[in-house]
Every structure is written in structure tokens, then in C-alpha cells.
Design a protein around this motif. Structure first.
Motif, short mmCIF file in Angstrom:
data_model
loop_
_atom_site.label_atom_id
_atom_site.label_comp_id
_atom_site.label_asym_id
_atom_site.label_seq_id
_atom_site.Cartn_x
_atom_site.Cartn_y
_atom_site.Cartn_z
N LEU A 274 93.13 52.54 51.02
CA LEU A 274 93.55 51.33 50.19
C LEU A 274 93.75 49.88 50.86
N LEU A 275 94.33 49.99 52.32
CA LEU A 275 94.32 48.48 52.93
C LEU A 275 92.97 48.18 53.32
N LEU A 276 92.09 49.25 53.60
CA LEU A 276 90.84 48.54 53.96
C LEU A 276 89.90 48.19 52.75
N SER A 277 90.04 48.89 51.85
CA SER A 277 89.47 48.50 50.51
C SER A 277 89.85 47.13 50.18
N ILE A 278 90.99 46.51 50.15
CA ILE A 278 91.66 45.31 49.86
C ILE A 278 91.06 44.33 50.83
N ILE A 279 91.17 44.62 52.10
CA ILE A 279 90.74 43.78 53.11
C ILE A 279 89.16 43.51 53.37
N LEU A 280 88.39 44.49 53.27
CA LEU A 280 87.04 44.42 53.52
C LEU A 280 86.26 43.88 52.11
N PHE A 281 86.84 44.25 51.18
CA PHE A 281 85.95 43.84 49.79
C PHE A 281 86.56 43.03 48.91
N ASN A 282 87.67 42.08 49.42
CA ASN A 282 88.32 41.34 48.80
C ASN A 282 89.02 41.75 47.41
N ASN A 283 89.46 43.06 47.31
CA ASN A 283 89.84 43.39 45.88
C ASN A 283 91.14 42.60 45.39
N THR A 284 91.27 42.30 44.27
CA THR A 284 92.44 41.86 43.66
C THR A 284 93.66 42.91 43.88
N PHE A 285 94.84 42.35 44.29
CA PHE A 285 95.89 43.46 44.53
C PHE A 285 97.11 42.45 44.51
N THR A 286 97.47 42.47 43.36
CA THR A 286 98.99 41.77 43.07
C THR A 286 100.18 42.42 43.68
N THR A 287 101.40 41.33 43.48
CA THR A 287 102.78 42.25 43.89
C THR A 287 102.88 43.20 43.01
N GLN A 288 102.57 43.47 41.74
CA GLN A 288 102.73 44.44 40.96
C GLN A 288 101.89 45.58 41.44
N HIS A 289 100.80 45.36 41.81
CA HIS A 289 99.94 46.41 42.57
C HIS A 289 100.59 47.08 43.65
N TRP A 290 101.22 46.15 44.64
CA TRP A 290 101.80 46.91 45.78
C TRP A 290 103.15 47.55 45.43
N ALA A 291 103.78 47.07 44.42
CA ALA A 291 105.02 47.79 43.88
C ALA A 291 104.58 49.39 43.55
N SER A 292 103.47 49.17 42.61
CA SER A 292 103.07 50.57 42.20
C SER A 292 102.60 51.10 43.24
N ALA A 293 101.90 50.85 44.35
CA ALA A 293 101.47 51.80 45.50
C ALA A 293 102.68 52.37 46.16
N VAL A 294 103.91 51.58 46.36
CA VAL A 294 104.98 52.02 46.87
C VAL A 294 105.57 53.32 46.21
N LEU A 295 105.38 53.07 44.70
CA LEU A 295 106.02 54.13 43.96
C LEU A 295 105.05 55.34 44.02
N VAL A 296 103.94 55.20 43.91
CA VAL A 296 103.00 56.24 44.03
C VAL A 296 103.28 56.95 45.41
N PHE A 297 103.08 56.29 46.47
CA PHE A 297 103.09 56.87 47.73
C PHE A 297 104.43 57.55 48.26
N SER A 298 105.60 57.02 47.44
CA SER A 298 107.15 57.48 47.61
C SER A 298 107.17 58.59 46.76
N GLY A 299 106.63 58.83 45.62
CA GLY A 299 106.46 59.97 44.80
C GLY A 299 105.68 61.00 45.17
N SER A 300 104.72 60.82 45.79
CA SER A 300 103.77 61.72 46.43
C SER A 300 104.66 62.38 47.83
N ALA A 301 105.23 61.49 48.47
CA ALA A 301 106.18 62.17 49.58
C ALA A 301 107.12 62.85 49.39
N LEU A 302 107.96 62.42 48.13
CA LEU A 302 109.04 63.22 47.67
C LEU A 302 108.53 64.57 47.09
N PHE A 303 107.47 64.53 46.37
CA PHE A 303 106.85 65.87 45.83
C PHE A 303 106.42 66.61 47.15
#
Length: 340
Positions: A274-303
């Protein structure tokens, strides 16, 4: 030396899996409609491996071919949907976040197909991942709507791509159910199933023949990279190789480490991709996207059990009582202890 090998495998897995994602996005950026050809190349590679190292599958298969009809359709369509979504203006960060929602699809399909029951922590984790995926989807939809209004994007086309990703998630989860039932009936033969899913799935590419030909022509005319070889063909070959190394490294780690440790590695791999895609290809990633990423990865870790719910024992006791799993609840209802 024994302890060093898993570490090397982990580093190899992280490098090859992340490189695979980068190469795929690089090809899609240069040739947006190449995803069918890239999928086709992966199928050809697996089939050639089967012919070279397991020719016995052709004359001594353990599972009758008539049992492959449904799972081959599910395998082909879900794999193709996940790839082709990239050709419908869906960027790689959205794909990575969306695919992490596979936990949701697997739990829902298992509940329907097997009527399985799960601890409350699983439901909390799935709810967390679902909210994260929804936030990411809504945030990206806003960006696409603005771009569409400015003549820089197509919201309807992007929506089709999101629907493809959703089908890919639930198609893969349903495929897992059918394969589980097949393994129960005929025994576990994962390599044979992998081979025949790819071999029989090749028929599906007949419907995309013209797209594949167009992509081949486009690949042939891409700028030369090494010794005059067109760059897109080099990227495609490296992509297939890295994907194979990635899968083999993960399978090796599963034989050496606990599933919990391997889950941690795959979660780190997704985050790095995810980080490499954002940095290398200049993909749009807003604060909302970061919040969603935290929720998704936290949920995956919990599961997966990497993190635990606070006061999980008390919550689980309450959850069992709600479902009627306790002897006292069953006695009040005048029935035997309910299965949970």
C-alpha cells in the motif's frame, strides 16, 4: 542454519509479493487493458509447471474431472474480476484495501454454507474491516465524482470495477466452500486442483481473444528495456516469476512457523504494498483512506489473533448467553444445550 531459512523466506516473501504488486501497477499504468493478458500469462505459467513437474495429473488424476465444473468457473471468474477491476479506473490502494475484506466474505459464506458459529471477536473484527472498506470506497467515490465533474474520470466505470472486486471477494469465498467439500469427499490434492483449475479455465480466455491480441500488439510496441526486449514483456515475465516466488515463500513459512506468524507477515506485506503504491505512483490517499486502512488492518489482525479484544472472556461469556449456549439458558427454554 535451520533458524535462518525462515527469516530468508520471510524477506523473500515480502520482496517478491511487493515487487509483484508494483510490476502489475506499472503495466496497468502503461497499458490499462492489459489485465486479461497478465492473467492469461499467470495461467500459462502454472499449466507449464504442471506439465513439467506433474505430468501424472493428466492420466492419474485423483479427482474426477466432472467435479471441476463449478469450481473452475468460480476460480476463473473471481481471478479475472480481481485483475480486470484495475482496468476500470480502480487504483491499487483501493484494490489492496478491498481485498483485505476477504475476511467478511469468508465469514458470511461460512455462516450460510456450514452454519458455523464464531467467537464474538470474529464478528467485531469483521465489522471493523467492513466499516474500513466502506469508508475507503466512499472516500474514493468522492474523489472520482470530483474528477468526473472536471472531465478527469468516469464514475460509472469505476463503480463497475468496485462491483468486480466485490464479486471477486465473494466468488473466492464460495470457491473455498466448494473446494473444502471436494477435499472432504476425495481427499486433499491441492496441487492437482490448482493445475486443473488453470488448465480447464483456459477455455474462458476464448471470450477475451481480441483483448489478448490487442494487448500482445501493445506489448510488442512498448519501449525496449533489455537487449531490445519490449519493456512490458519484461515486466510481465518478472510479474509472473515474482508471484510464483511469493506464493512458494508463503507456503514454506506455513510449514515452518505458526499460522499467526505467517498472518503477521502477509499483513505487513499488504501494508508495505500500500505504501509503495502511494509513493511510487502518486495515488490519491486522503485522511479518510488512512483511517480506513487502519480499520482494515486492525480488523484483520484481530480476526487472526494478532491482537485481542479487551475483556474478551467477559464478552465471550455474554455472547454465548445471548446465543443460548449456556446450560441455564437452555434449561429455561426447555431444550438441550444449544450447539454453538
Amino acid at each position: 542454519m535451520r533458524k535462518v531459512r525462515p527469516i530468508v523466506a520471510m524477506i523473500t516473501a515480502l520482496f517478491s509479493c511487493c515487487t509483484n504488486v508494483i510490476l502489475l501497477e506499472k503495466m496497468v499504468k502503461e497499458s490499462p487493458n492489459c489485465t486479461v493478458l497478465v492473467t492469461f500469462s499467470g495461467f500459462v505459467f502454472i499449466i507449464l509447471q504442471g506439465f513439467c513437474f506433474h505430468p501424472e495429473y493428466l492420466y492419474n488424476n485423483q479427482i474426477p474431472l466432472r467435479n471441476y465444473f463449478i469450481i473452475t468457473i468460480l476460480f476463473f471468474t473471481s481471478n479475472l474480476a480481481n485483475m480486470v477491476a484495475l482496468s476500470f479506473d480502480v487504483d491499487m490502494p483501493t484494490v489492496l484495501i478491498f481485498r483485505s475484506g476477504s475476511l467478511v466474505a469468508n465469514l458470511v459464506v461460512s455462516l450460510i454454507a456450514f452454519r458455523r458459529s464464531y467467537p464474538i471477536s470474529k464478528y467485531i473484527s469483521v465489522l471493523t474491516v467492513t466499516i474500513g472498506v466502506l469508508i475507503s470506497t466512499i472516500a474514493t467515490a468522492k474523489v472520482k465524482t470530483q474528477a468526473s465533474g472536471e472531465g478527469g474520470g468516469d464514475l460509472k466505470r469505476w463503480t463497475v470495477g468496485i462491483l468486480m472486486l466485490a464479486y471477486g471477494l465473494f466468488g473466492s469465498a464460495t470457491l473455498g466452500v466448494f473446494q473444502e467439500r471436494m477435499f472432504t469427499r476425495f481427499g486433499k490434492h491441492p496441487k492437482e486442483v490448482l493445475f486443473y483449475n488453470h488448465l480447464l479455465g483456459m477455455a474462458g480466455f476464448l471470450f477475451s481473444y481480441s483483448n489478448i491480441v490487442e494487448s500482445i500488439i501493445e506489448f510488442n510496441h512498448s519501449p525496449p528495456l533489455f537487449w531490445g526486449v519490449p519493456s512490458l514483456w519484461v515486466y510481465n515475465l518478472m510479474n509472473v516469476a515474482m508471484q510464483n516466488i511469493c506464493v512458494r515463500s508463503i507456503y514454506y513459512l506455513l510449514s515452518e512457523w505458526t499460522s499467526l506468524a505467517v498472518t503477521l507477515v502477509t499483513t505487513i506485506r499488504k501494508f508495505l504494498s500500500l505504501l509503495l503504491s502511494i509513493i511510487l505512483f502518486n495515488n490519491t490517499f486522503t485522511t479518510q483512506h488512512w483511517a480506513s486502512a487502519v480499520l482494515v488492518f486492525s480488523g484483520s489482525a484481530l480476526f487472526s489473533g494478532l491482537i485481542r479484544v479487551p475483556k474478551e472472556d467477559q464478552l465471550e461469556a455474554w455472547w454465548r448467553r445471548v446465543r443460548g449456549c449456556e446450560d441455564s439458558v437452555a434449561k429455561e427454554k426447555g431444550v438441550a444445550k444449544l450447539p454453538c
